[in-house]
Design a protein around this motif. Structure first.
Motif, mmCIF file in Angstrom:
data_model
loop_
_atom_site.group_PDB
_atom_site.id
_atom_site.type_symbol
_atom_site.label_atom_id
_atom_site.label_comp_id
_atom_site.label_asym_id
_atom_site.label_seq_id
_atom_site.Cartn_x
_atom_site.Cartn_y
_atom_site.Cartn_z
ATOM 1 N N UNK A 88 0.764 -1.171 0.042
ATOM 2 C CA UNK A 88 -0.055 0.058 -0.050
ATOM 3 C C UNK A 88 0.646 1.271 0.198
ATOM 4 N N UNK A 89 0.737 2.161 -1.107
ATOM 5 C CA UNK A 89 1.578 3.251 -1.198
ATOM 6 C C UNK A 89 0.906 4.591 -0.762
ATOM 7 N N UNK A 90 1.588 5.292 0.057
ATOM 8 C CA UNK A 90 0.980 6.584 0.442
ATOM 9 C C UNK A 90 2.148 7.681 0.450
ATOM 10 N N UNK A 91 1.852 8.965 0.690
ATOM 11 C CA UNK A 91 2.668 10.220 1.209
ATOM 12 C C UNK A 91 2.243 10.246 2.477
ATOM 13 N N UNK A 92 3.268 10.883 3.427
ATOM 14 C CA UNK A 92 3.105 11.022 4.721
ATOM 15 C C UNK A 92 2.702 12.516 4.897
ATOM 16 N N UNK A 93 2.415 12.877 6.241
ATOM 17 C CA UNK A 93 2.084 14.203 6.874
ATOM 18 C C UNK A 93 2.307 14.189 8.208
ATOM 19 N N UNK A 94 2.005 15.403 8.856
ATOM 20 C CA UNK A 94 2.338 15.504 10.348
ATOM 21 C C UNK A 94 3.464 16.200 10.723
ATOM 22 N N UNK A 95 4.286 16.520 9.789
ATOM 23 C CA UNK A 95 5.455 17.178 10.100
ATOM 24 C C UNK A 95 6.668 16.150 10.172
ATOM 25 N N UNK A 96 7.754 16.282 9.572
ATOM 26 C CA UNK A 96 8.791 15.484 9.433
ATOM 27 C C UNK A 96 9.580 15.467 8.218
ATOM 28 N N UNK A 97 10.343 14.255 7.796
ATOM 29 C CA UNK A 97 10.920 14.243 6.482
ATOM 30 C C UNK A 97 11.306 12.737 6.458
ATOM 31 N N UNK A 98 11.388 12.463 5.245
ATOM 32 C CA UNK A 98 11.898 10.753 5.193
ATOM 33 C C UNK A 98 10.833 9.980 4.950
ATOM 34 N N UNK A 99 11.431 8.747 4.922
ATOM 35 C CA UNK A 99 10.406 7.659 4.628
ATOM 36 C C UNK A 99 10.103 6.815 5.652
ATOM 37 N N UNK A 100 8.888 6.051 5.889
ATOM 38 C CA UNK A 100 8.751 5.010 6.756
ATOM 39 C C UNK A 100 7.992 3.874 6.142
ATOM 40 N N UNK A 101 8.102 2.630 6.944
ATOM 41 C CA UNK A 101 7.323 1.660 6.416
ATOM 42 C C UNK A 101 6.904 0.726 7.468
ATOM 43 N N UNK A 102 5.462 0.477 7.227
ATOM 44 C CA UNK A 102 4.883 -0.133 8.408
ATOM 45 C C UNK A 102 4.444 -1.583 8.032
ATOM 46 N N UNK A 103 4.107 -2.256 9.115
ATOM 47 C CA UNK A 103 3.791 -3.755 9.073
ATOM 48 C C UNK A 103 2.862 -3.801 10.172
ATOM 49 N N UNK A 104 2.180 -4.956 10.227
ATOM 50 C CA UNK A 104 1.182 -5.183 11.597
ATOM 51 C C UNK A 104 2.189 -5.548 12.581
ATOM 52 N N UNK A 105 1.483 -5.637 13.590
ATOM 53 C CA UNK A 105 2.118 -5.733 15.061
ATOM 54 C C UNK A 105 2.676 -7.213 15.175
ATOM 55 N N UNK A 106 3.835 -7.403 15.845
ATOM 56 C CA UNK A 106 4.558 -8.646 16.105
ATOM 57 C C UNK A 106 5.356 -9.108 15.020
ATOM 58 N N UNK A 107 6.189 -10.013 15.139
ATOM 59 C CA UNK A 107 6.954 -10.662 14.138
ATOM 60 C C UNK A 107 6.329 -11.559 13.069
ATOM 61 N N UNK A 108 6.372 -11.041 11.897
ATOM 62 C CA UNK A 108 5.703 -11.868 10.821
ATOM 63 C C UNK A 108 6.279 -11.904 9.562
ATOM 64 N N UNK A 109 6.185 -12.421 8.281
ATOM 65 C CA UNK A 109 6.705 -12.377 7.345
ATOM 66 C C UNK A 109 6.663 -11.079 6.485
ATOM 67 N N UNK A 110 6.085 -10.192 6.952
ATOM 68 C CA UNK A 110 6.045 -8.821 6.338
ATOM 69 C C UNK A 110 7.202 -7.968 6.801
ATOM 70 N N UNK A 111 7.889 -8.465 7.933
ATOM 71 C CA UNK A 111 9.087 -7.775 8.338
ATOM 72 C C UNK A 111 10.110 -7.735 7.412
ATOM 73 N N UNK A 112 10.369 -9.058 6.993
ATOM 74 C CA UNK A 112 11.435 -9.241 5.852
ATOM 75 C C UNK A 112 11.135 -8.332 4.508
ATOM 76 N N UNK A 113 9.941 -8.297 4.168
ATOM 77 C CA UNK A 113 9.615 -7.418 2.934
ATOM 78 C C UNK A 113 9.740 -6.048 3.391
ATOM 79 N N UNK A 114 9.474 -5.388 4.528
ATOM 80 C CA UNK A 114 9.721 -4.106 5.157
ATOM 81 C C UNK A 114 11.069 -3.711 4.989
ATOM 82 N N UNK A 115 12.119 -4.940 5.360
ATOM 83 C CA UNK A 115 13.418 -4.588 5.481
ATOM 84 C C UNK A 115 13.849 -4.172 4.084
ATOM 85 N N UNK A 116 13.411 -4.876 2.998
ATOM 86 C CA UNK A 116 13.930 -4.778 1.626
ATOM 87 C C UNK A 116 13.458 -3.309 1.219
ATOM 88 N N UNK A 117 11.991 -3.018 1.689
ATOM 89 C CA UNK A 117 11.820 -1.366 1.208
ATOM 90 C C UNK A 117 12.778 -0.325 1.871
#
Length: 198
Positions: A88-117
């Motif tokens: 899911x692709x978004x642009x951020x807001x709320x004051x700041x700079x740079x990039x964030x990548x989010x996954x659901x809570x806990x350790x899941x397969x999503x974490x490895x994908x997020x690490x690549x991003x």
């Protein structure tokens, strides 16, 4: 692996932006970013890149109207049981700079994908901050976002720069060159996920 591309929020129909809020301030030259338009530009660019690479993908919300979160999740979950990744692709807001990548809570397969991003963002923009939560050694931030906790496959949500940061908005989010570079690091991250079968 099937890539499920989700452009967050709505687009523009007959000159009317479909999502309340989710826009930059109006800058001194009169320009303004509508997040849903940006998200669709990036997702459409990714779809072209993935087509050239023969990586199968599905556009989760190809409409310009603002498709509900439940509908997005239901569409993604049609592919439950098939190796897939929800992005899911978004642009951020709320004051700041740079990039964030989010996954659901806990350790899941999503974490490895997020690490690549995260790694591919740093490779493309070494001078820009990767806003990571490194307490668990991963680049992702855990959040209870609806599309992350309810999809039946690994899922990441990228927040690409800050649309209320004038420099980032005008130089990166609103320029073709900046947008192409954002597509670039998403593409490289997806290819790594496909090759590693995250």
């Amino acid at each position: 692996m099937l890539i499920l591309l989700d452009a967050g929020h709505g687009g523009v129909i007959d000159g009317v932006y479909q999502t309340p809020g989710k826009r930059s301030p109006k800058w001194s030259d009169g320009s303004q970013l509508f997040e849903g338009e940006f998200n669709r530009w990036i997702v459409n660019g990714l779809s072209e890149r993935l087509s050239r690479r023969h990586i199968p993908y599905v556009l989760i919300a190809p409409e310009q109207r603002d498709v509900t979160l439940r509908t997005r999740v239901n569409r993604a979950n049609r592919y439950k049981g098939r190796p897939s990744l929800f992005v899911s692709v978004h642009a951020n807001a709320g004051g700041g700079s740079g990039f964030e990548v989010f996954t659901s809570k806990g350790t899941t397969q999503s974490d490895a994908a997020a690490h690549c991003f995260g790694q591919e963002f740093v490779r493309e923009f070494p001078e820009k901050p990767l806003r990571a939560d490194l307490r668990d050694g991963e680049y992702d931030k855990d959040r209870n976002f609806f599309v992350l906790r309810n999809t039946a496959m690994p899922a990441v949500l990228t927040e690409n720069f800050f649309m209320d940061n004038e420099e980032e908005c005008r130089q990166l989010l609103m320029s073709v060159e900046g947008r192409q570079r954002i597509v670039d690091y998403h593409e490289r991250a997806i290819v790594r996920c496909v090759e590693g079968h995250v």
